[in-house]
Design a protein around this motif. Structure first.
Motif, PDB file in Angstrom:
ATOM      1  N   LEU A 135      -3.699   0.291   4.575  1.00  0.00           N
ATOM      2  CA  LEU A 135      -4.904   0.658   5.320  1.00  0.00           C
ATOM      3  C   LEU A 135      -6.158   0.244   4.569  1.00  0.00           C
ATOM      4  O   LEU A 135      -6.204   0.229   3.336  1.00  0.00           O
ATOM      5  CB  LEU A 135      -4.967   2.170   5.548  1.00  0.00           C
ATOM      6  N   LEU A 137     -10.108   1.224   3.676  1.00  0.00           N
ATOM      7  CA  LEU A 137     -10.761   2.504   3.416  1.00  0.00           C
ATOM      8  C   LEU A 137     -11.325   3.095   4.699  1.00  0.00           C
ATOM      9  O   LEU A 137     -11.151   4.290   4.977  1.00  0.00           O
ATOM     10  CB  LEU A 137     -11.864   2.328   2.370  1.00  0.00           C
ATOM     11  N   GLY A 140      -8.645   4.593   6.785  1.00  0.00           N
ATOM     12  CA  GLY A 140      -8.204   5.865   6.238  1.00  0.00           C
ATOM     13  C   GLY A 140      -9.156   6.994   6.582  1.00  0.00           C
ATOM     14  O   GLY A 140      -8.733   8.114   6.897  1.00  0.00           O
ATOM     15  N   THR A 159      -6.092   3.528  -0.233  1.00  0.00           N
ATOM     16  CA  THR A 159      -6.319   2.575   0.865  1.00  0.00           C
ATOM     17  C   THR A 159      -6.560   1.199   0.244  1.00  0.00           C
ATOM     18  O   THR A 159      -7.681   0.708   0.195  1.00  0.00           O
ATOM     19  CB  THR A 159      -7.518   3.008   1.720  1.00  0.00           C
ATOM     20  N   SER A 213      -0.444   3.076   5.012  1.00  0.00           N
ATOM     21  CA  SER A 213      -0.200   1.741   5.566  1.00  0.00           C
ATOM     22  C   SER A 213       0.042   1.837   7.057  1.00  0.00           C
ATOM     23  O   SER A 213       0.151   2.925   7.628  1.00  0.00           O
ATOM     24  CB  SER A 213       0.992   1.079   4.872  1.00  0.00           C
TER      25      SER A 213
END
Length: 220
Positions: A135, A137, A140, A159, A213
């Motif tokens: 992911l 940031l 997230g 992240t 993820s």
């Protein structure tokens, strides 16, 4: 494998895309991104409004981490970015193809608890081998905005899809993460239990940080 593996988790179904669009509108995200709230709602409906298997995300170019982090809440306390990360918005996607749209979906989100006590350096190739994408940031943060329970004590996440490239072409050793402040040091006692955007070193392990993820990203 590094560290001690624990069970990976998706933290249950997400709210419907329709509910996610309303949540973003309530928080003022469309306004800060310069996107009409009705456009966000229409995107959610067009993507299948009742879906609970995808996260509705605003492109980081439109809604950067520094603007999103204060919208996080835990125990009534707003989220924040650590003081030694003033360049947080310069952490950009690396080897991740984002849809060329202001709004997109992230599918198959997982917190990556099974990789707690791994370093980012160790986790990235493992995620790639599993055909998963780390992911960003901002993704997230969107996740925790929609599902605050995704952030638990001793079960927080990095992240590592976002990294900061240096002038020499290499990468800054800091990697972004989202966790819960203990209210110590420069965070300040008043921020104890607040959601915190910070960083960890690329080569370090932390028992309480997994690696968030996804299986994919899509636009409508």
């Amino acid at each position: 494998m590094p560290g001690t593996a624990s069970t990976s988790t998706t933290v249950g179904p997400l709210p419907s895309l329709t509910a996610q669009a309303e949540r973003l509108s309530e928080l003022g995200v469309p306004e800060l991104a310069g996107i009409p709230a009705d456009e966000v709602r229409a995107f959610a409906e067009g993507a299948g409004g009742d879906r609970t298997d995808a996260l509705l995300v605003v492109h980081p170019d439109r809604a950067p981490a520094s603007a999103l982090a204060p919208l996080l809440r835990r125990d009534g306390k707003p989220g924040f970015v650590v003081v030694d990360m003033p360049d947080v918005d310069r952490f950009a996607p690396v080897d991740i193809g984002l849809p060329e749209a202001s709004l997109y979906l992230v599918t198959g989100i997982d917190r990556g608890d099974d990789k707690a006590d791994w370093s980012p350096e160790e986790a990235l190739p493992a995620l790639t081998e599993e055909d998963r994408s780390p992911l960003l940031l901002t993704e997230g943060i969107h996740w925790v905005l929609q599902q605050p329970e995704a952030l638990e004590r001793n079960r927080c996440f990095m992240t590592i899809g976002s990294r900061l490239r240096k002038a020499n072409g290499g990468f800054d050793a800091r990697t972004p993460a989202i966790w819960i402040s203990n209210g110590t040091g420069r965070d300040g006692r008043e921020r104890r239990n607040a959601p915190k955007v910070g960083w960890c070193w690329w080569g370090n392990r932390h028992t309480w940080l997994g690696f968030a993820s996804a299986t994919g990203r899509e636009s409508v």
